[in-house]
Design a protein around this motif. Structure first.
Motif, PDB file in Angstrom:
ATOM      1  N   LEU A  75       6.723 -12.252   3.481  1.00  0.00           N
ATOM      2  CA  LEU A  75       7.471 -11.001   3.500  1.00  0.00           C
ATOM      3  C   LEU A  75       8.865 -11.291   4.045  1.00  0.00           C
ATOM      4  O   LEU A  75       9.032 -11.553   5.235  1.00  0.00           O
ATOM      5  N   ALA A  76       9.855 -11.282   3.181  1.00  0.00           N
ATOM      6  CA  ALA A  76      11.236 -11.581   3.551  1.00  0.00           C
ATOM      7  C   ALA A  76      12.012 -10.277   3.678  1.00  0.00           C
ATOM      8  O   ALA A  76      12.520  -9.747   2.688  1.00  0.00           O
ATOM      9  N   TRP A  77      12.024  -9.747   4.924  1.00  0.00           N
ATOM     10  CA  TRP A  77      12.732  -8.486   5.224  1.00  0.00           C
ATOM     11  C   TRP A  77      12.105  -7.322   4.473  1.00  0.00           C
ATOM     12  O   TRP A  77      12.778  -6.380   4.082  1.00  0.00           O
ATOM     13  N   LYS A  80       8.042  -2.375   4.051  1.00  0.00           N
ATOM     14  CA  LYS A  80       6.782  -1.627   4.028  1.00  0.00           C
ATOM     15  C   LYS A  80       5.681  -2.407   4.735  1.00  0.00           C
ATOM     16  O   LYS A  80       5.671  -3.635   4.723  1.00  0.00           O
ATOM     17  N   LEU A  81       4.721  -1.674   5.338  1.00  0.00           N
ATOM     18  CA  LEU A  81       3.562  -2.308   5.935  1.00  0.00           C
ATOM     19  C   LEU A  81       2.611  -2.780   4.837  1.00  0.00           C
ATOM     20  O   LEU A  81       2.404  -2.092   3.841  1.00  0.00           O
ATOM     21  N   ILE A  82       2.046  -3.965   5.023  1.00  0.00           N
ATOM     22  CA  ILE A  82       1.077  -4.523   4.096  1.00  0.00           C
ATOM     23  C   ILE A  82      -0.310  -4.384   4.710  1.00  0.00           C
ATOM     24  O   ILE A  82      -0.562  -4.861   5.819  1.00  0.00           O
ATOM     25  N   ILE A  95       2.823 -14.140   5.812  1.00  0.00           N
ATOM     26  CA  ILE A  95       3.727 -14.404   6.938  1.00  0.00           C
ATOM     27  C   ILE A  95       4.901 -13.440   6.832  1.00  0.00           C
ATOM     28  O   ILE A  95       5.482 -13.263   5.759  1.00  0.00           O
ATOM     29  N   ASN A  96       5.246 -12.825   7.955  1.00  0.00           N
ATOM     30  CA  ASN A  96       6.334 -11.846   7.993  1.00  0.00           C
ATOM     31  C   ASN A  96       7.544 -12.405   8.727  1.00  0.00           C
ATOM     32  O   ASN A  96       7.421 -13.172   9.684  1.00  0.00           O
ATOM     33  N   HIS A 126       5.626 -14.605  11.745  1.00  0.00           N
ATOM     34  CA  HIS A 126       4.290 -14.359  12.301  1.00  0.00           C
ATOM     35  C   HIS A 126       3.324 -13.968  11.196  1.00  0.00           C
ATOM     36  O   HIS A 126       3.726 -13.436  10.147  1.00  0.00           O
ATOM     37  N   MET A 127       2.056 -14.225  11.433  1.00  0.00           N
ATOM     38  CA  MET A 127       1.020 -13.814  10.506  1.00  0.00           C
ATOM     39  C   MET A 127       0.912 -12.298  10.505  1.00  0.00           C
ATOM     40  O   MET A 127       1.105 -11.647  11.533  1.00  0.00           O
TER      41      MET A 127
END
Length: 248
Positions: A75-77, A80-82, A95-96, A126-127
């Protein structure tokens, strides 16, 4: 070869996507964007599959229809929540990219609260888990800051440092040999978006430490965005601060 699922948005997402396409194009199995934007255009130009996000179910259906499987999500910027079941789409999880030195600055407005809470600042990978910025740490870069920094300057530093962190960490990520460490959430800080405005309002009769007042003022000093406010009678005023070190 790794099969990467990239969710990308904003300036950081665009820069990360362009860097990955330039150096590791064959890793990317799918690019997900918020709209049909420049990131999507870059992916199409590189002959990569891309889809504009509508819902988790839509992405799951698209991956199934295309016969896609993924080893890792990034997740690159991503704004939304996954959540599940999307989290399970990548074998090693997601990975965020988070612009704070976790566990400090979880949640919203990390640049403001890092200054106000007087905590270390930086950027983290982070995971992703079911919490908010609470997953295990993959990699971090600390960003030193001082009195001359503002909410605006920390934001700009985080933008630059995040791309550097991704570039440094990705060779390990793509080999799936990275280690993680648990966050001590009790030792960190967390703030919701709704907390920003109350913390930016300064009652004229309030008693506080000068250090705390200056920190609030510089934390909300960000050109092009609202500042701290105070009310006198029927009038509301915005106030910013410019702190410069005097030559010795």
């Amino acid at each position: 070869m790794i099969k990467l699922l990239l969710f990308a948005d904003g300036h950081v997402g665009c820069e990360v996507a362009r860097w990955l396409i330039a150096h590791y194009r064959s890793d990317i199995a799918l690019v997900v964007t918020t709209t049909d934007n420049d990131i999507a255009a870059s992916a199409r130009n590189a002959q990569l599959r891309t889809v504009a996000f509508e819902s988790s179910e839509q992405v799951l259906r698209f991956a199934k229809s295309e016969g896609l499987s993924f080893d890792l999500g990034l997740l690159a910027w991503w704004p939304k929540l996954i959540r599940q079941p999307l989290l399970s789409l990548a074998r090693r999880g997601f990975i965020n990219t988070h612009p704070s030195l976790l566990p400090y600055g979880r949640g919203k407005h990390y640049n403001f609260w890092s200054i106000v809470d007087r905590v270390p600042f930086g950027v983290s990978l982070h995971m992703v888990d079911e919490g908010v910025d609470s997953g295990d740490i993959v990699a971090q870069l600390e960003i030193p800051y001082g009195w001359e920094d503002t909410g605006g300057s920390l934001y700009r530093k985080a933008i630059d440092a995040m791309l550097t962190l991704v570039q440094e960490a990705y060779p390990r990520l793509r080999n799936l040999d990275f280690e993680t460490r648990h966050q001590d959430l009790a030792a960190g800080t967390f703030h919701r978006g709704s907390e920003l405005e109350p913390a930016s309002s300064i009652p004229l009769d309030q008693t506080c430490e000068v250090r705390d007042l200056l920190n609030r003022l510089r934390a909300r000093t960000f050109p092009g965005y609202p500042a701290c406010t105070f009310t006198d009678g029927d009038d509301v005023y915005e106030v910013r601060v410019d702190i410069k070190r005097k030559p010795r």
